[in-house]
Every structure is written in C-alpha cells, then in structure tokens.
Scaffold this active site. Structure first.
Site, short mmCIF file in Angstrom:
data_model
loop_
_atom_site.label_atom_id
_atom_site.label_comp_id
_atom_site.label_asym_id
_atom_site.label_seq_id
_atom_site.Cartn_x
_atom_site.Cartn_y
_atom_site.Cartn_z
CG HIS A 199 1.80 0.40 7.85
ND1 HIS A 199 3.01 0.59 8.46
CD2 HIS A 199 2.57 1.41 6.79
CE1 HIS A 199 4.06 0.58 7.78
NE2 HIS A 199 3.66 0.89 6.88
CD GLU A 200 0.25 2.08 3.86
OE1 GLU A 200 0.70 3.16 3.92
OE2 GLU A 200 1.29 1.36 4.06
CG HIS B 187 2.09 6.34 6.39
ND1 HIS B 187 3.70 6.59 7.39
CD2 HIS B 187 2.71 4.90 6.87
CE1 HIS B 187 4.50 5.52 7.31
NE2 HIS B 187 3.72 4.65 6.31
CB ALA C 47 -0.78 -0.07 0.92
CG MET C 48 2.07 5.55 -1.75
SD MET C 48 3.42 5.78 -1.02
CE MET C 48 3.31 6.98 -0.37
CD GLU C 49 3.11 6.36 3.74
OE1 GLU C 49 4.10 7.03 3.38
OE2 GLU C 49 2.86 5.28 3.37
#
Length: 880
Positions: free
Chosen positions: A330-331, A334, A292-294
């Site tokens: 987690h994301e 962020h 994934a990407m935040e």
C-alpha cells in the site's frame, strides 16, 4: 478552486518553489529545537503580504530578499491568523518578482505521534529506555516543524540539513550528500528532493540499524546527475532498499524487505514509470498511531506493520504476514499514486488512499497467489465500507470539508475502503487490463503534478472508450448506495433499486448506474447494467446471481423464495466471494431466521478451504451474539453458543489434532511457517470454540498455557481460550498482563485482544484499568477484544462514564487513537439508554476532532437497537 478549498488555503499571490530547512539544538528531554528555513517564491500576483502556515512555532526573525538584486525589503509587521494557522508578513512595498524568505524560529518536539515528535521505547535486548525522533506531517502538521505553505497543490523541492549527536543515524527523503563534524555533533546534509508537497517531507533521528536489499530490475535513477525536475539520471541501476529499525530488530524486517523489493519492480512495470527517487527506506517508528505513512522515499511504519519473526529463527502467523505484506505494498504504491501524482486538495483524499488500498491488495494477490486475497478484501474492506456507508452519518467519497480540523477525519473507512470498492467495481466492469492502462496514462500525464478524479477518469475513457465518470459520479459525490430487490415471475427477473439504509427507509432522491454483474448458470454477463428505477431480464434455468463476487458496491435481496433456494441448491457453483456477499446481504437486510437458514445450508457443503466464507459467517454470528445478549437471561446466550459449536462440530476433532501438533505446521518452499487455508480455518474455529468454552479446546489450551508452550501458531487460540473462561483467575490475568512489557511485534496486539475477552466479572475493572497503563497507540486492540464480549459491555460503559474526562484527556492526544477507541468500544451497544450514557460521557468535551466517528457509532447503536427489536421474539423462541 472548490469553495471548501478556498476556505482553508492561503492567498496564492506567491508560490513556493524550494525550501532549505536546517534543524539544530535538538533537545528531546526539554522537547524543543531550533530551525531555520529559506523559502524561494515566484510571483503570481504582486502583493505586500506573504502568507505562511505556522503552528506551535516561535518566530525569532524574518527577512525578505529580492532575487534580482539581493535587496532586503523592510518588514513592517507579522500578523497571526489562528483559524488558518498562519502568519502574514507585511512588507513596505509590493513584490512583483521572485524573492526568498529567511526565517529563524524555535519549535516544539511533540509527544502525540503527530508532526515532529518523540518516541520513547525500551531497547530490544537491554530493555534500556531510549528515544527516537521522527515526523508525521500528513495532513497539516508540517507547519508545526517549519513555516511553509502547507497545501498539497503547493509542491516544491526540499533540501534538509540536521545537526544531531554523533551517536545518532539521521534519515530524510533523499540520500545524504555530505556530513561534517560539529564537536560532539554531526551536521547531515541531504540531496535536494524533486517536487513534493509539504506533507511528504520527512526526517528521523535515532539509534538505528538496517538491512539492505535491492530490486531485480536495473531501471532506477541513481545519484549520477540526478534530475530534481523529472526524477531521471545519467545512468540507471538497481534500487537500494533498506529497512531501518531500533537496535536489535533489523532481522525482523526480512519479510518486509522481500516484499518491498518485489513490489517496487511490480509497480514500476504496472504503471510504466520506474520508481523515481534514488533510494527507498522503510523505517520502524516505535510509537505510531497509524499503520504507516508514505513519505517520499522514507516510509514510516508502526512495528507490527513492518516487522515479523518470519525468517528470523522464529515464527509468525499468517495474519501478521498478510498485514506486513499489504501495508508495505500500500505505502509503496503511494510513491506513484499520491506522491508522484498528488490530489489537488484534501476533499479528494480517496484518489490517494482508495487507489493505494485497491492496488496494494492487487499487488499482494500477485506476490502471494496462494493467499485468497480477493476474499480477504471482501471481509476486511468491502463489507466494512458497505456497513458504514448505509448510515445517515456517512459522507461522500469526495467530501466537503467543514473546518481545517475536519481534514484528519476524512482519513476514514469511506476514503480508504469505499474508495477502494468503487475502483474495484470499475475495474471489474471494464476489465483489469483497460483499467490499469488508464491509470498508467493518468500517472504519465500528471507526473510531478496534481490531479483530480476528472483527470483519472478521462484517462480511463481514453483507453476503454467507456465514459465511466458520468456513471460513477453518484458513487463518489453522494453518500450511500443502492439496494437491489429481485423478484421472478413468468421466467423474468424484475430488478428494482432503492437506497439502502441501516435505521430507516430513506427517501429516494436518485437512481444509480448499476452494473448487474449477473451470473446466469455458468454464464457471466459482465457489462449488463441499468440506470433508473427498474429493469426486467430473462431468469435463466438453474440460478441467477447478481453482483457476482460482490465486486460492485451495492446489496441484493432475492424477494422470491424460489430464487434464494436456487442459489442455496447451487452453492457449490459459487465462488468464495459470491457466497460471502450473499451471507453479508442476508445478514444485513433480512430477519435472523433467514440468515440462520442460509448459514445451515452453507455449512452443509462447507469445506475447510473456504476459510473466509466461515470468517464472514463467524463475524456475523459474533455480532448477533453481542447485540442480542441480555444480562437478564444468560441461558439464551449459552444456547446460542451451543448452536455455534454444533455448526463447527464436524471439524473440531481435526482442528484439535492440528492444535496439539502445532510444531509440525506445513512449511513453504523457503522453510518458514506458512499456514494453508485449512490451517487458517482450524485456527478460526478453534479460537471461536475456545471463546465459547468447548471442553476439548479449553483443556488443550490450558495445557499449552501451563507448559508455556505458546508460539505464533497458537498464541491467539491459547490466550483467547484461557482468558475467556468464567473461572479464569486473577493470577492468570496478571501473568498475561506482565507479558506485555516484553512482548514484541504482533504479540502485543494479540495479548490485548485476548485480555479484552475476559468473562470473569471480578476481572472487568482490572481489564478497564489497562487503558491507563498501555501505550495509547495500542488501546484499540483492547477495545477490539471488548467488541465481541457482550458480558463486559455494561461494565465498560459505566467505567468510561466514571473516568470519562481523565480517559478522554489521555486518548485525545491523537485523533486516530480516540476515534478508534470510540468505534470499537461502543459499536456493539444497543438501547436508548446506551446512547444517552455515551452522550453524557462526551458532554462538554471538545469532540470536533472525532465527531463524525462518534455520530456514526451512535447511529450504529440505533441500528443494533432496531435489530434486537425485530428479532427478539425469534431469538427467544429459537434459543430458549
């Protein structure tokens, strides 16, 4: 500014304040687009040169206008700097005030899962081929989508507009402000963002559908006079949260949505700052190399990190639920730690990723208290980091960057998992309350800005009154960690430290501050610590356990047999994590005989609720199996397999009873499948038993396979067992391969791991050829299956050598993909010959994007070789 930062950053004469980005003519077939960007700059120091990062863009025109009088300055030339991936606009006169740059350009829609890129996929129901476009800008790929100052400290506001076909949904960081028709196309204009770095800018275009939820708390900003300065608004309310997917999949996001709504409330309370944007979207991207990407308020995920059949009339195994819950937490973490407050430069990436890893698991432990999250972290995070950081080829948590290409390589085990482990050590030493209060103060002081580790630990000091920064510097600024050796004499413990290493004795150059975290009988001495070479303390009466719960980042060896036996006699008094830490330390540092003795003692008192203790044992046993295997004496492997089967024999009948009645899995309060710890234990020992050809498990798995009675509860067990038998036919292999085309979610990952476990030599070549057929982003899961399959290692190594250049060209489309392939495929090899063959594979190939991982893997092979040499005689004697 650090030297590493100076080497890669642009001159700071001018600072970007805002961007207006317009995209049009999106042609996904020809993979091109047209863009216009307007960048507003303020002046730090007068200059005639304007520097911008640019990659793979064609600049059609550039214009510079002064804000004060609207005058256009004469552009003399545009120079290119390939090392910095930058252009320099030279103007006729020095600029000493605010100005704007207007650039028309053309760009490339990538197909490598980086930058602004295209995903091809088959629609869920119709199986028609479709396309979606999305972005992945971290760390330095925004410059491939628009000219910019592509550095984390250069925060600005962004206003995005995109013209796309009317059939497409278009998303970006902020809610849509307005839209207007342009013939068969629609222009989507989004509200201006608050301050953020370029790597967090995001957009996506595709045929999407969504489900929506909302938080319980009504403390979040709305669009009612929303301020891009501080993220506040005139009125507050609930935060709308949406899960976007391709058509037909939205209900598979229900579990993730339930986690996200709770996580936003949890973090807002924990950090004492409400989520600062007026919406939150979580988007499933069909082709994705990362989990994934935040991106601020438009978080992107690979399918298996966001979607699950839970609550969708289907079922999901616990591993799939754990993965989704953790990655979502987690994301979302962020959004504060990384987005609201950003590291100053990439050498402190761990501030983003280490903390998000720690607090992501912390959130999961609060949201799912019935999961043994602390033990999960020990197995997947802490122990992985310890193994890698014992290598010469490790690097400090705060890492010196050698080259701009090196930035992507620091997104690794050290930044994420050692960073997490060091923070866990600090939290356990100080206490979670003081630690989190310090974090909240850090976020408040630095909101919308950039910060360093000194800023973080200064805030922790303000709350705890403990100067942790001085204690913790070596753990962050240097690689490695201490090994504590413990001896006992005259009722005194003598504790000494030296640096831990995998392959050789490392020359001692420093001593760490070490929190002992000592448990003496039932007393836990949390703040007992030392610096220097050694310390002496009382031995206590029953047992003495250093590094209770494995909460600190070091290893321990009890040199006096009496100390170790006292721990073995009191295993029932140790927590799951403490036993796991003990297992890992003995496996890593002591001869095979010591490890087998400890395993026998633990299994004598083992209960099925200690699932992660068994998983730690099993992980170690599988590595021994791979490293010690010799093709010239397969009988030794068969006897070792029999040894493992005897260890788990007391639970096999109960496990088989569960396996035959998977349909009656216990349900949680909401009615969805949710295995308890005993069922997790049964799943694990059945998977191992099936792999090792236990007759009862093989018979049961084959019966389910032939009937087609496979679901999320038994898929891994059935496929691993059926495919790993030496008499597995090509018909069965091909049948399972065919399932990949229609498999969804976590099914693909399980199928590929199982295919990697084939032991029939006639299927090895077909297994290898899958590397050229499956999506590149899924290659790692096939390689994970090879990792625990020593029978296939030599064939895979030979095949990679034979097709090396063709294979490397296919996998090097993305740095993450090839790095994971290298580590999983070769990490359990041994011998100088293997090292030489692997070096020949990469001879003449540009390895700059993954040389750290390659060198670490070669050093692990060196360690495997040493382990075999040290234990070969016992292996042959014990298992002959």
């Amino acid at each position: 500014m650090a030297n590493s930062e100076k080497a890669f950053t642009l001159p700071d004469n001018f600072r970007p304040r805002s961007y207006e980005i317009s995209l049009s003519n999106l042609d996904h077939k020809r993979r091109i687009f047209t863009g216009h960007v307007k960048i507003h700059f303020s002046c730090n120091k007068p200059s005639k040169k304007i520097h911008l990062n640019v990659r793979d863009l064609v600049i059609d025109s550039a214009e510079i206008r002064l804000v004060s009088d609207g005058r256009t300055l004469q552009l003399l030339s545009c120079e290119t700097n390939s090392r910095l991936e930058a252009i320099t606009l030279n103007v006729a006169e020095p600029i000493s005030s605010n100005f704007s740059v207007h650039i028309d350009y053309r760009g490339v829609i990538q197909n490598n899962m980086s930058g602004f890129y295209r995903s091809k996929y088959k629609e869920h129901k119709s199986r028609k081929e479709k396309v979606m476009l999305s972005t992945q800008f971290e760390a330095t790929d925004a410059r491939g989508a628009f000219p910019c100052v592509d550095e984390p400290a250069q925060k600005a506001t962004f206003k995005v507009s995109i013209i796309a076909e009317e059939c497409y949904t278009v998303l970006s960081n902020m809610p849509e402000e307005k839209r207007s028709s342009r013939g068969s196309q629609v222009e989507h204009i989004f509200h201006t963002t608050p301050l953020m770095p370029t790597y967090l800018v995001a957009w996506a275009i595709g045929e999407f559908e969504f489900i929506e939820g909302k938080t319980e708390k009504e403390i979040y900003p709305t669009l009612d006079q929303y301020s891009i300065v501080d993220g506040t608004s005139k009125t507050t309310g609930v935060l709308p949260i949406r899960i976007y997917t391709s058509l037909g999949k939205r209900n598979q996001g229900l579990f993730a949505l339930s986690v996200a709504t709770k996580a936003v409330d949890l973090f807002s309370e924990l950090f004492k700052i409400p989520y600062p944007l007026p919406k939150l979207d979580l988007l499933c991207v069909e082709s994705y190399s990362h989990n994934a990407m935040e991106n601020f308020s438009l978080i992107t995920f690979r399918p298996s990190a966001l979607l699950t059949n839970y609550k969708n009339g289907g079922d999901s195994n616990l591993a799939a639920l754990e993965k989704v819950a953790y990655v979502v937490c987690h994301e979302i973490a962020h959004q504060w730690f990384g987005n609201l407050v950003t590291m100053q430069w990439w050498d402190e990436l761990w501030l983003n990723e280490g903390f998000a890893t720690w607090v992501g698991w912390y959130a999961v432990s609060l949201l799912f208290p019935h999961w043994d999250v602390r033990s999960i972290v020990m197995l997947r995070s802490h122990e992985t980091a310890l193994t890698l950081d014992a290598l010469r080829e490790s690097h400090p948590v705060k890492v010196t960057l050698r080259d701009p290409k090196d930035i992507d390589q620091v997104f690794d085990t050290i930044s994420y998992l050692k960073g997490c482990s060091v923070l866990e050590m600090v939290s356990r030493y100080l206490g979670e309350k003081d630690f989190l209060a310090g974090v909240a103060l850090y976020l408040e002081r630095n909101r919308w800005g950039n910060a360093t580790m000194e800023d973080l630990f200064d805030c922790i000091y303000q709350v705890s009154h403990v100067n942790m920064l001085e204690n913790i510097r070596p753990w962050l600024l240097e690689s490695g960690y201490p090994l504590l050796t413990v001896t006992e004499s005259n009722d005194k413990l003598d504790i000494r430290q030296r640096q831990c290493g995998v392959c050789e004795e490392i020359k001692q150059t420093k001593y760490w501050w070490v929190p002992l975290l000592l448990t003496r009988d039932d007393e836990f001495l949390r703040k007992l610590d030392f610096t220097g070479k050694s310390i002496e303390c009382g031995a206590g009466s029953k047992f003495n356990l250093l590094n209770t719960d494995g909460a600190a980042f070091y290893r321990v060896i009890y040199e006096t047999p009496k100390l170790m036996e006292a721990l073995c006699d009191n295993l029932i008094n140790l927590s799951s994590r403490s036993k796991m830490s003990l297992i890992a330390d003995v496996f890593a540092l002591r001869p095979l005989a010591n490890f087998l003795h400890l395993v026998s003692r633990i299994m004598m008192v083992h209960n099925s609720e200690d699932v992660y203790v068994w998983k730690m044992i099993n992980t170690s046993l599988m590595k021994i199996r791979s490293v010690m295997f010799s093709p010239s004496d397969p009988k030794l492997l068969a006897n070792f397999d029999l040894y493992i089967l005897r260890l788990i024999d007391p639970w096999i009948e109960q496990a088989l009873e569960y396996f035959r009645n998977c349909a009656t899995i216990s349900k949680n309060q909401e009615g969805a499948s949710c295995p308890d710890s005993s069922i997790q234990f049964y799943d694990s020992i059945l998977t191992t038993a099936g792999k090792l050809s236990h007759p009862g498990v093989v018979e049961a798995a084959r019966a389910l396979f032939l009937k087609g009675n496979i679901n999320a509860s038994n898929r891994a067990i059935v496929l691993t067992t059926v495919l790993s038998q030496p008499d597995t036919t090509r018909l069965i292999f091909d049948r399972v391969v065919e399932w990949l085309d229609k498999a969804v979610l976590e099914e693909v990952e399980i199928i590929l791991r199982s295919l990697g476990g084939v032991t029939n030599p006639h299927l090895f070549e077909s297994c290898f050829v899958l590397l050229f057929k499956i999506e590149q982003m899924n290659v790692q899961f096939l390689a994970e299956g090879w990792k625990d399959n020593p029978l296939i290692h030599s064939t895979i190594l030979q095949s990679v050598r034979q097709y090396g250049r063709q294979l490397l060209n296919r996998l090097s489309v993305n740095q993450v993909i090839i790095a994971r392939f290298v580590s999983f495929t070769f990490g359990y090899c041994r011998g100088k010959d293997s090292v030489q063959q692997i070096k020949l594979i990469f001879e003449g190939f540009d390895i700059s994007a993954f040389d750290r991982v390659l060198n670490q893997t070669l050093e692990l092979i060196e360690g495997n070789t040493g382990y075999y040499a040290n234990n070969a005689s016992l292996w042959k004697e014990f298992f002959k």
